[in-house]
Design a protein around this motif. Structure first.
Motif, PDB file in Angstrom:
ATOM      1  N   TYR A   3       0.998  -1.243  -0.086  1.00  0.00           N
ATOM      2  CA  TYR A   3      -0.127  -0.088   0.358  1.00  0.00           C
ATOM      3  C   TYR A   3       0.995   1.117   0.141  1.00  0.00           C
ATOM      4  N   ASN A   4       1.487   1.437   0.692  1.00  0.00           N
ATOM      5  CA  ASN A   4       2.540   2.839   0.902  1.00  0.00           C
ATOM      6  C   ASN A   4       3.782   2.841  -0.142  1.00  0.00           C
ATOM      7  N   TYR A   7       0.173   2.269  -4.137  1.00  0.00           N
ATOM      8  CA  TYR A   7      -0.784   3.088  -4.103  1.00  0.00           C
ATOM      9  C   TYR A   7      -0.628   4.637  -4.067  1.00  0.00           C
ATOM     10  N   ASN A  94      -1.292  -0.643   5.760  1.00  0.00           N
ATOM     11  CA  ASN A  94      -0.520   0.311   5.487  1.00  0.00           C
ATOM     12  C   ASN A  94      -0.060   0.488   7.047  1.00  0.00           C
ATOM     13  N   ALA A  96       1.688   2.568   7.802  1.00  0.00           N
ATOM     14  CA  ALA A  96       1.383   4.173   9.067  1.00  0.00           C
ATOM     15  C   ALA A  96       0.434   4.193  10.063  1.00  0.00           C
TER      16      ALA A  96
END
Length: 361
Positions: A3-4, A7, A94, A96
């Motif tokens: 994802y990081n 995306y 994700n 984060a």
């Protein structure tokens, strides 16, 4: 990680927009964990078998057939699930998101405690393992860490108990929030551990509970759905859907090897970590009572032990032929597969009841 990394590039390649969706990444996490389990599982089982010459020590006071049928079976198979869950979560979640860090670290922390316990059992050839008081202290410290993080990071969100079937009923726990976290997380961890006594018995309800919480985490983290259902909206909690998916995939992969007759046992490294993961997710979504409903089999197993001990100490008599309660049915003559499947059926019913609380308010 995906994802990081991918995306942010969706502006150049539209197909990468898929990584925006939690549903897509959850499916990816399930399949990744499942495939990893199938690939690594046979190798790990052989390695554990070589390292553990005599396998997991079997209770001598339990059903005697266990000494004959289960002797020599390696333990610590839960390490396979931890590996699959960790890699799958790191790939698809994700990174984060602080909830991912909290749940993953707690799961691995309880896994380390379980590994220490299993190591003592295997090397010392006894079923007691590491000192129970020390285990409980370490588990409690991790649970308090979760509670403090939740309370300090979102003081207006956490610290109250949501009651199913009531939209507005939230019981302020105040200072009791810390011991409550111990009750939920440590209790859930040890409840799964107590249930892990027959081939596939614990992992079935674990899969159903984790799958149920895939829906709960997604709905809790979605403002519109949470508002429509009258449940607490917790920003960022939806990302835990990926972790739940990874847990489901890893558990399904492990069940392939753990189903009757088991090629490997999960051991405390698996049961303690999976139970703690479920308890932590319940805390993060404020669905602790719903966890007790969906995981009712774990609650039943735990209370059977408590009732047995109290009855014997107070009146000198046992309520069950043996506790936890699955051994009671064994000694009544039930075949092991019959006990396992019937407990799974009850788990399905409890999962449906637990999920119904999301709408009936």
């Amino acid at each position: 990680m995906l994802y990081n990394l991918l995306y942010p590039l969706s502006g150049h390649w539209t197909v990468l927009n898929l990584f925006k969706y939690i549903t897509f990444r959850t499916i990816g996490a399930i399949l990744t964990a499942l495939i990893l389990s199938f690939i690594v599982g046979p190798w790990m089982i052989r390695a554990l078998g070589r390292l553990q010459t005599n396998g997991q020590p079997i209770r001598t006071d339990g059903p005697q057939r266990h000494l004959l049928e289960k002797g020599g079976t390696p333990t610590m198979g839960g390490a396979l699930m931890l590996l699959a869950i960790t890699i799958s979560t790191l790939l698809w979640a994700n990174l984060a998101n602080p909830f991912i860090h909290m749940v993953l670290l707690t799961t691995l922390g309880f896994g380390a405690i379980g590994f220490w316990d299993d190591y003592n059992k295997v090397t010392k050839r006894n079923t007691k393992g590491a000192p129970a008081s020390v285990r409980f202290l370490l588990q409690s410290m991790l649970a308090i860490g979760v509670a403090l993080y939740l309370k300090l990071s979102s003081p207006g969100v956490f610290g109250a108990l949501s009651v199913p079937f009531f939209k507005e009923l939230n019981l302020d726990l105040a200072w009791f929030f810390l011991p409550f976290a111990i009750l939920v997380i440590v209790g859930s961890s040890n409840a799964v551990n107590l249930t892990d006594g027959l081939d596939g018995l614990a992992i079935g309800p674990t899969i159903l509970t984790a799958a149920s919480f895939m829906f709960i985490t997604y709905l809790t983290g979605h403002a519109k759905f949470a508002n429509y259902l009258g449940i607490s909206y917790i920003p960022g909690a939806g990302e835990l859907t990926i972790f739940c998916g990874a847990l489901v995939g890893a558990a399904l992969g492990f069940l392939w090897f753990n189903t009757y007759p088991a090629q490997v046992f999960m051991g405390d490294v698996g049961s303690l970590s999976l139970g703690a993961a479920l308890g932590t997710i319940a805390m993060a979504t404020r669905h602790e009572i719903v966890l007790a409903v969906i995981g009712g089999i774990f609650v039943l197993e735990t209370f059977s032990v408590i009732i047995q001990v109290l009855s014997f100490k107070l009146v000198g008599k046992r309520v069950f032929r043996m506790a936890p309660i699955h051994h009671h049915f064994e000694l009544k003559g039930w075949a092991e597969p019959k006990i396992i499947v019937r407990f799974w059926i009850v788990s399905i019913i409890l999962a449906l009841i637990g999920l119904s609380t999301l709408k009936i308010r």
